[in-house]
Design an enzyme around this catalytic site. Structure first.
Site, PDB file in Angstrom:
ATOM      1  N   LYS A  67     -35.021 -31.170 -75.199  1.00 15.23           N
ATOM      2  CA  LYS A  67     -36.112 -30.439 -75.523  1.00 15.23           C
ATOM      3  C   LYS A  67     -36.996 -31.263 -76.599  1.00 15.23           C
ATOM      4  O   LYS A  67     -38.541 -31.509 -76.422  1.00 15.23           O
ATOM      5  CB  LYS A  67     -35.884 -29.106 -76.155  1.00 15.23           C
ATOM      6  CG  LYS A  67     -35.400 -28.148 -75.007  1.00 15.23           C
ATOM      7  CD  LYS A  67     -34.655 -26.914 -75.369  1.00 15.23           C
ATOM      8  CE  LYS A  67     -34.068 -26.067 -74.332  1.00 15.23           C
ATOM      9  NZ  LYS A  67     -33.248 -25.059 -74.743  1.00 15.23           N
ATOM     10  N   GLN A 111     -31.583 -21.996 -80.298  1.00 15.74           N
ATOM     11  CA  GLN A 111     -30.618 -22.256 -78.916  1.00 15.74           C
ATOM     12  C   GLN A 111     -29.538 -21.379 -78.839  1.00 15.74           C
ATOM     13  O   GLN A 111     -28.942 -20.994 -80.120  1.00 15.74           O
ATOM     14  CB  GLN A 111     -30.199 -23.823 -79.103  1.00 15.74           C
ATOM     15  CG  GLN A 111     -29.441 -24.226 -77.854  1.00 15.74           C
ATOM     16  CD  GLN A 111     -30.130 -24.437 -76.985  1.00 15.74           C
ATOM     17  OE1 GLN A 111     -31.303 -24.722 -76.552  1.00 15.74           O
ATOM     18  NE2 GLN A 111     -29.475 -24.112 -75.536  1.00 15.74           N
ATOM     19  N   ASP A 134     -39.538 -18.696 -75.908  1.00 15.23           N
ATOM     20  CA  ASP A 134     -38.376 -18.029 -75.005  1.00 15.23           C
ATOM     21  C   ASP A 134     -38.868 -16.941 -74.412  1.00 15.23           C
ATOM     22  O   ASP A 134     -37.955 -16.688 -73.306  1.00 15.23           O
ATOM     23  CB  ASP A 134     -37.082 -18.122 -75.810  1.00 15.23           C
ATOM     24  CG  ASP A 134     -36.177 -19.319 -75.783  1.00 15.23           C
ATOM     25  OD1 ASP A 134     -36.029 -19.860 -74.886  1.00 15.23           O
ATOM     26  OD2 ASP A 134     -35.587 -19.384 -76.989  1.00 15.23           O
TER      27      ASP A 134
HETATM   28  N1  GUN Z   1     -29.237 -21.288 -73.829  1.00  8.09           N
HETATM   29  C1  GUN Z   1     -29.357 -21.568 -72.561  1.00  8.09           C
HETATM   30  N2  GUN Z   1     -30.644 -21.651 -72.093  1.00  8.09           N
HETATM   31  C2  GUN Z   1     -31.569 -21.093 -73.095  1.00  8.09           C
HETATM   32  C3  GUN Z   1     -32.878 -20.732 -73.265  1.00  8.09           C
HETATM   33  O1  GUN Z   1     -33.467 -20.759 -72.206  1.00  8.09           O
HETATM   34  N3  GUN Z   1     -33.219 -20.497 -74.510  1.00  8.09           N
HETATM   35  C4  GUN Z   1     -32.463 -20.473 -75.349  1.00  8.09           C
HETATM   36  N4  GUN Z   1     -33.154 -20.376 -76.689  1.00  8.09           N
HETATM   37  N5  GUN Z   1     -31.114 -20.774 -75.456  1.00  8.09           N
HETATM   38  C5  GUN Z   1     -30.715 -21.053 -74.404  1.00  8.09           C
END
Ligand code: GUN
Length: 313
Positions: A67, A111, A134
């Site tokens: 990311k 995350q 998110d």
């Molecule tokens: N862990 C797995 N997928 C995601 C996501 O789309 N966002 C976040 N914050 N954590 C994740």
């Protein structure tokens, strides 16, 4: 590969019925890079994304690194806060509050999953909804449930799944029957809302659904989001259906060596691909789209915070 009911998809990103998620994501990020440059010109600063990683789960560390790398490549201000697995709730909450107040930051992502006993819901509730890239904050969940009402930010993986269905079937999904297998708050439920916003007829199936194959066989668009390797087989799929595989499951791969593993989806690709009209692979399908949509949400949040309505991306 069976013929899709309406072969309206783009031939450059669907080869032999396999939807190239990397190519669709590259298309989206190319537009975002242009939009990001326009934003810098107008705002005199870059769009900003902050990612918070708690603990040392190797898979989460890889996702977070990717990311950050993509954000940097698109000209964003990118910051990663890395916290030890044993930090307390207050320290994590204070980190989020600082990012809420940081004007350089337009998007905040914590995350998931968080190490126990940290309370993920309480942390999500603290994120400024305007920076919630998110789409997990209750304000954004509510706006999505109210019909993706602006200024909503929508969850990235479901948004990417809709884009992939459109790449295969064309932009007008109205009247299609979308069956979502899985009811998680991160994927299944928001995916259902997004396909509904596209005027699909939507069914959510889950672990208690009776006769799952009978339900899924009625779908024009089948979204598998359960987290069980190979759950969806040929008996679940109507010939010609568009199959979007959201699952990412690591399984043993003895054919590659004694301790080798590989990533597979929730769909048994080998048996489903020959009857699907279009299908996403794992890896290389939904995964790259999640990051592309995160960048999209970050630039959207940046434009909204700056009051810009004329940057197209
Ligand atoms: N862990 C797995 N997928 C995601 C996501 O789309 N966002 C976040 N914050 N954590 C994740």
């Amino acid at each position: 590969m069976a013929a899709a009911p309406q072969p309206t998809g783009r031939s450059d990103i669907i080869i032999d019925g396999i939807i190239d998620g990397k190519a669709v994501a590259a298309d989206i990020t190319a537009h975002i890079a242009t939009g990001s440059a326009r934003f810098v010109e107008k705002a005199g600063r870059a769009p900003g994304l902050a990612v918070v990683l708690v603990g040392d789960d190797p898979a989460s560390a890889v996702y977070v690194r990717n990311k950050g790398k993509t954000a940097t490549r698109l000209g964003f201000y990118s910051v990663q806060e890395t916290l030890a697995a044993d930090i307390d709730q207050k320290t994590l909450a204070d980190t989020v509050r600082l990012l809420n107040d940081d004007d350089r930051v337009d998007g905040i992502l914590v995350q998931m999953p968080l190490p126990s006993p940290l309370d993920a819901e309480a942390i999500i509730d603290l994120i400024d909804p305007q920076k919630d890239v998110d789409g997990f904050h209750p304000v954004n969940v509510g706006r999505l449930a109210a019909g993706a009402r602006a200024p909503c930010l929508v969850p990235c993986t479901p948004a990417g799944s809709v884009r992939l269905a459109k790449a295969a079937l064309g932009d007008d999904l109205s009247g299609k029957h979308a069956v979502i297998v899985g009811r998680s708050t991160i994927v299944g439920r928001p995916a259902a809302q997004l396909f509904l916003a596209e005027n699909c007829t939507v069914t959510i199936a889950h672990s208690r659904t009776e006769d799952l194959p009978a339900v899924t066989r009625t779908s024009d668009i089948l979204v598998a989001a359960v987290g069980r390797a190979g759950l969806i087989g040929a008996e679940h799929v109507k010939p010609g259906a568009c199959v979007i595989d959201v699952g990412i499951n690591r399984i043993a791969a003895p054919e590659k060596g004694p301790d080798a593993t590989k990533l597979v989806g929730d769909v048994d690709f080998a048996t489903v691909a020959p009857i699907a009209g279009a299908i996403t692979p794992v890896p290389g399908g939904v995964g790259p789209m999640t990051i592309a949509m995160l960048m999209h949400n970050t630039l959207t949040a940046a434009c909204r915070r700056a009051g810009f309505t004329d940057i197209d991306f």
